[in-house]
Design an enzyme around this catalytic site. Structure first.
Site, PDB file in Angstrom:
ATOM      1  N   TYR A  46      57.301   1.416  14.325  1.00  0.00           N
ATOM      2  CA  TYR A  46      56.519   2.104  13.290  1.00  0.00           C
ATOM      3  C   TYR A  46      57.451   3.033  12.534  1.00  0.00           C
ATOM      4  O   TYR A  46      58.303   3.699  13.153  1.00  0.00           O
ATOM      5  CB  TYR A  46      55.390   2.915  13.941  1.00  0.00           C
ATOM      6  CG  TYR A  46      54.676   3.822  12.968  1.00  0.00           C
ATOM      7  CD1 TYR A  46      53.540   3.385  12.294  1.00  0.00           C
ATOM      8  CD2 TYR A  46      55.160   5.102  12.693  1.00  0.00           C
ATOM      9  CE1 TYR A  46      52.901   4.207  11.385  1.00  0.00           C
ATOM     10  CE2 TYR A  46      54.529   5.920  11.776  1.00  0.00           C
ATOM     11  CZ  TYR A  46      53.396   5.471  11.130  1.00  0.00           C
ATOM     12  OH  TYR A  46      52.767   6.286  10.216  1.00  0.00           O
TER      13      TYR A  46
ATOM     14  N   GLU B 273      54.370   3.965   4.553  1.00  0.00           N
ATOM     15  CA  GLU B 273      54.084   3.658   5.951  1.00  0.00           C
ATOM     16  C   GLU B 273      54.403   2.181   6.159  1.00  0.00           C
ATOM     17  O   GLU B 273      53.784   1.319   5.531  1.00  0.00           O
ATOM     18  CB  GLU B 273      52.622   3.938   6.291  1.00  0.00           C
ATOM     19  CG  GLU B 273      52.339   3.781   7.777  1.00  0.00           C
ATOM     20  CD  GLU B 273      50.903   4.140   8.139  1.00  0.00           C
ATOM     21  OE1 GLU B 273      49.967   3.633   7.487  1.00  0.00           O
ATOM     22  OE2 GLU B 273      50.719   4.922   9.082  1.00  0.00           O
TER      23      GLU B 273
END
Lengths: 294, 396
Positions: free
Chosen positions: B118, B206
């Site tokens: 991530y 993101e």
């Protein structure tokens, strides 16, 4: 005394000859604020509103001894205007401009680190010391000189609080509009601290909103250092997550951003938190009575 | 401003960030053509069909599917284009899918195992600086990782004076457990990603997941890109990526009238000057027994024209049973706003719901008199408390 601005402040207006600058400078002068001139690059040497116009803030400081500046320049040039004021040694810089890119404000914040200037805002209604100096866009007539200080992220909600205080036959010392952007010069905690240390302020109203952690930080500081009653309100109890509510900084991203979370921490830290914005004035009057101040 | 995955990826690619390649398509036929082209360019044997909407959690709602043949590509695209995709972020009504991204399969087998990470870039408001947030737990909901295993989330703060430094990118690659070619590629990936973030005035990137492929390449499989609306004036190319069909049509219309409007699900509409007071007015409605139907900031100049535009916007919502107008007149004079309300009311004709007008500040008394004498079905108040009581009364 009061904080940040008073009748002895020498105020200049950056963006003086523009329509916003002209309108609000006239209102400030009408209120009795000691406006000593303004800055519009390229118009130095002229006069505007019967006051001198300078090309640079440095010139204005040299000629007038200005120590406070209020900024009305458009968002694309506002960061530059703030840094110019700081470079010229202005002590209190108040930036009204809304819509400054965040990247510019990251640089401004960094630039200000080793300067002696204090920045208020941007995206704020300014600072007002009742009966002495109005350095902002708030309606002067709703203020009455008194001993309640106000710290707020919002413009019209500040006016609401001011009006309720006046209706309680109390008055205001200084109202500080800190602004609704994600990066601002003076935090809630710093503004509260100024008022807590001000001998002419007996009680503090702290108005926050969803987004960020400034209210929690201020609440913890108050718990450790508070000596005066504080009444708090957080706008946006009904705001949905992930949506920006007008102000660039007013957005619920995580659990700590919500009004409920902030109100809980504030209560735990001994702040009198009101659910309804209609109760701010009454609550302050009650707390001042309890503290034996009225 | 939000943009689609395929647009975000095109921005990343232009800054040298390696991405899962893909081609966007509006129809199943275009999707097949895209798949063929992608096969020729990348050699991919399978494809991923990804719904393009402005919301996360698309896989959970059935908006991301693996196609193992061109027939699959066609059938899955046919199924996804036009569907009302419901994800945890869209609300129960879902969002209509107009486009799919046909993407290469990047989970192919090879010399090593694939891993997912991530990574996001965003502003740390308290510090006033950007940070890179990253985790070994890729492909999962990061809020859940933060709640259950916060030790698996790392943050790297960027000094605005010098920007991202090499040692920081290396540290990120080491913390993600990478070595050899994958480590080197991650260092490049992080540097390019941050450069793209800075150069585009983004407010959030993101990338979830960031993938280490079986041949040790690092690439962005997804891209959520949020841009700073205040900075769009210096990025005309990015501003043109705005997809209004992804936004609430009433919100788009409000924006054109310079009204800041957010639609909500309640039964009491409101019209307020100032964002903070607008939020506070929503709260008042709730405390008075209603639910706010919207956020609406009319700004500093509440003229007859803006009031009328605001009425039209609020009345589009069939759930609205009452409207509360709350104006604190500072620079704007209340009697002018009152006249604006009266004119707008008469121009629109019959407004089917009760209206409560609370005007406080400059010339508030004159304003109340104007409203009271207008003969219109409008309740007036000066104090906020009285306005709240009127809300309770009209809802009863």
């Amino acid at each position: 005394m009061s904080v940040l601005v008073n009748k002895n402040s020498k105020v200049i207006v950056q963006g003086f000859t523009g329509s916003e600058g002209t309108f609000h400078a006239s209102q400030m002068i009408e209120y009795g604020t000691n406006v000593v001139g303004g800055v519009t690059p390229g118009k130095g040497g002229q006069h505007h509103l019967e006051l001198p116009v300078f090309n640079t803030v440095a010139d204005a400081v040299k000629e007038t001894g200005a120590d406070v500046s209020i900024i009305f320049v458009p968002p694309a040039f506002a960061a530059d205007a703030i840094m110019e004021a700081a470079a010229a040694g202005i002590k209190v810089i108040i930036c009204i401009t809304e819509g400054i890119p965040t990247k510019d404000m990251i640089q401004v914040k960094e630039y200000l680190k080793d300067k002696s200037s204090r920045l208020i805002g941007p995206n704020c209604p300014g600072v007002m010391t009742a009966g002495e100096a109005k350095v902002g866009i708030m309606p002067g007539f709703i203020f009455t000189p008194g001993r309640v200080g106000i710290v707020s992220k919002s413009g019209t909600l500040t006016y609401e609080a001011v009006d309720q205080i006046t209706k309680q036959n109390l008055g205001q010392s200084t109202a500080i509009g800190i602004g609704g952007d994600p990066i601002i010069g003076t935090t809630t905690k710093e503004a509260v601290e100024l008022l807590m240390n001000d001998p002419e302020t007996d009680g503090i109203i702290m108005i926050g909103e969803i987004g960020g952690g400034m209210e929690a930080e201020a609440a913890r500081w108050i718990q450790a250092n508070g000596t005066k009653p504080v009444v708090g309100f957080i706008a946006g109890q009904t705001a949905p997550p992930g949506r920006r509510m007008g102000h660039a900084g007013a957005i619920v991203g995580g659990a700590d951003d919500t009004a409920a979370a902030k109100m809980k921490i504030m209560r735990e830290c001994g702040i009198r938190v009101v659910e309804s914005p209609a109760e701010i004035g009454e609550a302050m009057a009650e707390e001042l009575k309890k503290a034996g101040k009225i | 401003m939000n943009i689609h995955e395929y647009q975000g990826k095109s921005i990343l690619k232009s800054f040298g960030v390696r991405i899962q390649e893909g081609i966007v398509a509006d129809t199943p036929e275009q999707a097949v053509e895209a798949a063929k082209k992608l096969q020729a360019e990348t050699g991919t044997g399978w494809w991923v069909v990804k719904a393009q909407i402005h919301a996360g959690g698309r896989g959970k709602g059935g908006g991301v599917k693996l196609a193992k043949s061109l027939d699959d590509v066609k059938a899955l695209s046919d199924q996804i284009i036009g569907m009302q995709l419901v994800t945890p972020q869209t609300g129960p009504q879902g969002k209509k899918v107009n486009k799919v991204l046909i993407a290469q399969d990047v989970y192919y087998p090879g010399e090593s195992k694939t891993s997912e990470f991530y990574m996001s870039v965003l502003l740390d408001r308290a510090k006033g600086r950007n940070i890179i947030m990253y985790s070994t737990e890729g492909g999962m909901d990061i809020e859940e990782v933060a709640e259950h295993t916060p030790e698996k989330i790392f943050k790297e703060e960027i000094d605005p004076k010098v920007g991202l430094q090499g040692f920081q990118a290396r540290k990120i690659a080491f913390n993600l457990g990478l070595s050899g070619d994958a480590h080197k590629d991650m260092v490049k990936f992080v540097a390019a990603l941050y450069k793209a973030y800075e150069a585009t005035d983004s407010s959030m990137f993101e990338i979830n997941p960031v993938l280490k492929t079986s041949d040790n390449k690092i690439l962005a499989v997804d891209a959520k890109v949020n841009l700073d609306e205040n900075a769009l004036y210096r990025h005309a190319d990015i501003a043109a990526m705005r997809d209004e069909s992804e936004e609430d049509p009433t919100e788009v219309e409000a924006g054109k009238s310079n009204l800041n409007y957010v639609k909500l699900d309640g039964n009491v509409g409101c019209m307020v000057n100032g964002a903070g007071l607008a939020m506070a007015t929503m709260d008042i409605i709730k405390l008075a027994g209603g639910e706010p139907a919207n956020f609406l900031d009319v700004g500093g100049t509440a003229s007859a024209k803006t009031v009328e535009a605001a009425f039209h916007i609020i009345l589009k919502d069939p759930n609205v049973k009452a409207i509360l107008i709350n104006i604190f007149g500072g620079i704007v004079r209340c009697d002018r706003v009152a006249q604006g309300v009266i004119d707008a009311y008469q121009n629109i004709g019959n407004i089917p719901v009760p209206i409560i007008v609370r005007l406080q500040g400059t010339n508030a008394v004159e304003a109340k008199k104007l409203i009271d004498e207008s003969g219109l079905k409008v309740y007036s108040a000066i104090q906020l408390k009285d306005a709240a009581e009127l809300v309770t009364k009209v809802l009863a």
